[in-house]
Every structure is written in C-alpha cells, then in structure tokens.
Design an enzyme around this catalytic site. Sequence first.
Site, PDB file in Angstrom:
ATOM      1  N   SER A 119       0.842  -1.202   0.000  1.00  0.00           N
ATOM      2  CA  SER A 119       0.000   0.000   0.000  1.00  0.00           C
ATOM      3  C   SER A 119       0.884   1.262   0.000  1.00  0.00           C
ATOM      4  O   SER A 119       1.689   1.433  -0.897  1.00  0.00           O
ATOM      5  CB  SER A 119      -0.934  -0.063   1.212  1.00  0.00           C
ATOM      6  OG  SER A 119      -1.996   0.843   1.077  1.00  0.00           O
ATOM      7  N   GLU A 215      -1.784  -3.487  -7.808  1.00  0.00           N
ATOM      8  CA  GLU A 215      -3.055  -3.735  -7.103  1.00  0.00           C
ATOM      9  C   GLU A 215      -3.588  -2.390  -6.656  1.00  0.00           C
ATOM     10  O   GLU A 215      -2.846  -1.406  -6.640  1.00  0.00           O
ATOM     11  CB  GLU A 215      -2.819  -4.641  -5.888  1.00  0.00           C
ATOM     12  CG  GLU A 215      -1.891  -4.073  -4.797  1.00  0.00           C
ATOM     13  CD  GLU A 215      -2.523  -3.141  -3.777  1.00  0.00           C
ATOM     14  OE1 GLU A 215      -3.757  -3.217  -3.567  1.00  0.00           O
ATOM     15  OE2 GLU A 215      -1.805  -2.310  -3.194  1.00  0.00           O
ATOM     16  N   HIS A 285      -5.107  -5.485  -1.280  1.00  0.00           N
ATOM     17  CA  HIS A 285      -5.722  -5.192   0.020  1.00  0.00           C
ATOM     18  C   HIS A 285      -6.723  -6.296   0.347  1.00  0.00           C
ATOM     19  O   HIS A 285      -7.923  -6.051   0.488  1.00  0.00           O
ATOM     20  CB  HIS A 285      -6.385  -3.832  -0.012  1.00  0.00           C
ATOM     21  CG  HIS A 285      -5.390  -2.699   0.067  1.00  0.00           C
ATOM     22  ND1 HIS A 285      -4.524  -2.397  -0.959  1.00  0.00           N
ATOM     23  CD2 HIS A 285      -5.110  -1.819   1.064  1.00  0.00           C
ATOM     24  CE1 HIS A 285      -3.776  -1.360  -0.596  1.00  0.00           C
ATOM     25  NE2 HIS A 285      -4.107  -0.996   0.624  1.00  0.00           N
TER      26      HIS A 285
END
Lengths: 311, 311
Positions: A119, A215, A285
């Site tokens: 992230s 992602e 996630h």
Amino acid sequence: MSAHHSHDHEHDHGPQPTSLTLYSPAGVLLKAAVLRRAAKRLAAHGFEVHIDEAALLKHQRFSGDDEARLEALHRVARSGTSIAMAARGGYGLTRLLDRIDYRLLHQSTERGMRWVGHSDCTVLQLAMLAHHKSVSYAGPMGAFDFGGDAVDEVTEACFLEAMRGELEAVGFRTEAGFDGLDVKGSLWGGNLWMVTSLLGTPHMPKVKGGILFLEDVNEHPYRIERNLLHLHQAGVLDAQKAIVLGRFTEYKKSPNDRGYALKSAVEHIRSVTRTPVLTGLPFGHVPTKVTLPVGAKAQLVVQGRDVLIAW
Amino acid sequence: MSAHHSHDHEHDHGPQPTSLTLYSPAGVLLKAAVLRRAAKRLAAHGFEVHIDEAALLKHQRFSGDDEARLEALHRVARSGTSIAMAARGGYGLTRLLDRIDYRLLHQSTERGMRWVGHSDCTVLQLAMLAHHKSVSYAGPMGAFDFGGDAVDEVTEACFLEAMRGELEAVGFRTEAGFDGLDVKGSLWGGNLWMVTSLLGTPHMPKVKGGILFLEDVNEHPYRIERNLLHLHQAGVLDAQKAIVLGRFTEYKKSPNDRGYALKSAVEHIRSVTRTPVLTGLPFGHVPTKVTLPVGAKAQLVVQGRDVLIAW
C-alpha cells in the site's frame, strides 16, 4: 526452523531468533491492541519482536508528525533488526520521500535487512529501488495482516518463507491466452496509485524490461484505467515484459457504468499496450497475499493457465 | 450584444449570432432533456446552438465509444463553430490523448474557435497547450452549468463576457499574507487530478513561471495533498510564480482524520514549495465558476486580500 537454518545450531547459544521491528511510517494506528496482537502472533513464530518507540504516536491522521516518522525510519535502518515491517499503510510516506536517507536504507539492506509492507509503502520501496537499487519486500503489514481476528495461512506461510530466504517462486492461475509466455526481468510494482504518483519525479525507478505487478483498493475501475493509462502514456507499460494485476477491491459501482467494469478497464489497457497484461496475482488489500521481492531479477513462466514467478 | 460587436451591424444581414456547439468528449449523458435545456438557455443568450450528432451516444459509461468521441472532437474542430462547449466531463478524454489531431484543434483556435469546459476537459486543454500552445477556456459545461434548475449568474455573466472577448480579468478574495504579490506568467491548470495525470507524459505542458490554478471534487484532503506533492516532487510547483486554489468539494471526512483537514493539506504544501499558494478562486465543481483562458499570458496582483488575475 527449517534445514536452511541448521548452521545456527553450531553456535554456543543455540539458534538466534530473527529480530523483527514493527514501525509506523504512515497512517495513525488508532488501536494499540491490534499492534500488540500482531507482535504476539509474530513472536509465536520465533521472531524476536520489537515495537518501535514511535509506532503508536498520533498526529492528525499520521503516526507521528513528519519528523517523528522520518526519524523512526532512519532509527529502524540503523537498528540492525533483520526485518522492518510496517505496522500499517494509509498515507504519509509521500511526505517523506524528498527527505529520506536512501543511502542509510540501502546499507541496511546490504547487511541483510528486509523491509516489508504494501500500500503506502510502495512509494518507499520504489524510491529505494530508484535511488540505490535496494531490494525490499511487498508483503504483509503488522496491523492489517497479523493484528486481526485471524491470520491468512497463505499470507503467513509465504511471508515466513520469504523472510527465511526460502521462498523462490509464487504460482497462481491466470486467464487463458498466455500459454508459453516466458520472460525475465526486474520484479517491481505495488499499489497502482502509489506507483503512478511517482511518475516524473526522481523517486520513480527507471525499469526497462521488467515484470510490473499492480493492485489497488477503493478505486473505481475507471480510475484504475486512468492510472494505468497514465503509466502507459508515460511509456512505462510498453517498456515492461509483463504486467501482472493483483486484486482491485472495495470500489463502488456507479449508475453511470452501464456495463463498464474492471474487465472493461483491463480490456482497454490490453488494447493500447503491446505488453501482456495478466490477471490473478494473489496480492493487494485482501487477506491472501504473497510476499514478493521488489527489485529482484525474476522469471515469469506461463504453462496453460498456470503462472510461476520465480527469482 | 455589447458595443464590442457593433461592427456586425454593418453587414447586410444584420448581426450574425455566434455559433455554439455542444459536444460530448467524455462521460455518457443519461438524460437528453438536460442537454436540450442547456441548448435552449444558451440560445436565449443569442447563440446559434448546435448539438453535435454524437452528443447523446451511449457506450458503457462513455458518450459513445472511443472512435465516436474522437470523430466528434475532430468534427467540431472542422465545423467552424465559434464556441465548442463540452456537454459534460466524467471520464473519457484520457483514452483519446494519444490519438487527437492537435494540429487540427490548433488550427480551429487560430481561426478564433473557443474550446470551453472543465473537469475531464483539463487533459484536453493542457494537451492542446503542450502540443501547439493553443489557448482554450476553463469554464462552464452544458449539462452541469446550463442544464439544471437554475443557472448561476456569475458563471453565466463571466462566460458570456469571455466568449465575447470582453472579459479581461477576474477578481476574488484570498487569505491575508499575500498583499503586494504581483507576478506575470502563463495562466494554466484545471482539475488537480487531471493535471497530475499528465506528469511524465508528452501531453503535459512545460510551463515555467506560470500561474497554476487547481480544483478538485470527491477527493479527500489527503489525496489532494498527495497529488499536490506529486506536482511538487516533479518540480512543477517550484517552477510557477503562483499557485491558485479553487474549490475542493464533496469529499467525505474519515474517523482517522483527527483534525487533519483541507487546511492542513494547504499548510503542508506551503511548507514545501517556495511558490505562493493562494486560495479562494471561484472555480471548480461548484455552481459559481469564472471562465479562464488556459495558456494566456496573465498577471496576478494582490492588494490586501483582493486578488486580480488579468490577461
């Protein structure tokens, strides 16, 4: 411990536990209990877990102000810990990018330190790659992956093997149409928006012929497409040998979509870049995520619908 | 019509109405009635309004597929219309950026055509500026600004004056601390995320010493900050003489914010760039918006808290 670590037994004091430090480079951790639970779970795996002194600081939406988080990052780099695991992501590393001592972080990786996270950590990992070709790990984070009610077995096993240096490949299923693909290049990537947010800055690694994995979370497919097009228009997609898409989750559909979906975004990207765009990587996630070495030389091979990324 | 157009009266056929074409370069228009209402309202101002034949096409979330929207853009450029007003924004122009005939669009502006819009149109306007230094107009759009229950008086007046070539400046109030600021440079900008999405691509204008205006919608302040930091880390903010922030609206606060707000984002940006960052420009996804020439040479002067941007 596996046979890979059997030489430890020859020391007088028996096998040394691997040290792991949980630190907070970005968003505030509202519940200390979550981090303590993560620490306990990781300790149960034989890690000597240390929680960085600033890990629970609170400054607005950050885990401490910029000075505190920058100091924490440098303190962890100097600490000699074996594994530096981010407690969580959120937002915050972007603020530090121009001020990080990348040489210090590189020296830590040269001594074998493994920096792990995903992230928001993507910008740190890619900046480390850009400045000194340092290798780091896209993988689980303390609070999200080890601090909840349960720990995903694949995530855990993959992380443990990667930290022991035993993990050499990950496999997953993709769509039909890529049988026989066999490419080698630098493995890099992470969170799509975070990768995109480095374009045109000195923190963006200039990877040619790489294997780029991506992602994202909370982004509508049209925004995913727009960010992918940004990478394309900046020349990044065509310069890779393969694009590997992980999970894109938790977005809300819109009444305007009228059949436009994540699949449409992927189809459009495939229509503009000559680079193969594979889907199915268990990363993002989501509870189940592999651990991948960012900046390592890797090979991607497809047989039928089975993909193997080895390094 | 004002005195500025009095020479028209010398023609045999009396004053020619200014032609205005509504076209759809991006998102789908779900309700045709909204566009018809906009057309009627604009016609009441003396414009000869034409609705492009593809304006109401529907393809997924787009107003027609890429081919149809690209054709529409080029058809409008060739049409000789005086004003090309986007019906709405949404998402779609990013898909066309690599395929637009910028020379054709430039020729249209050379003949006096004014391209008007905001939001998604930012990428078109900045790409036009990047490729041929074409001037276009950040301003209202058909459906959003003229198709609703009411039309904002300031928006309308400002747009009408700008289209007549009578508008030479806009004024607004800013915060204290900028008294005496007096800078000259190219006026450019638009939607923040759209500006940012061009970084590192051939469609990003290389403006040095400019006056950069920015707005956004539906983006949390931390994402606004992140995009502003992206511009900063790419060297864009320091290269300008002034940054002028418009409205940032319709975002949801988060329980993690803990006092972090839009003001915090602006403060952080001010702490990293040497360029003055002013707030208060009436521009954005709000009813009241000025019309600004993108790419025009302008002067920004602050007296007390009063800002004047003149061109």
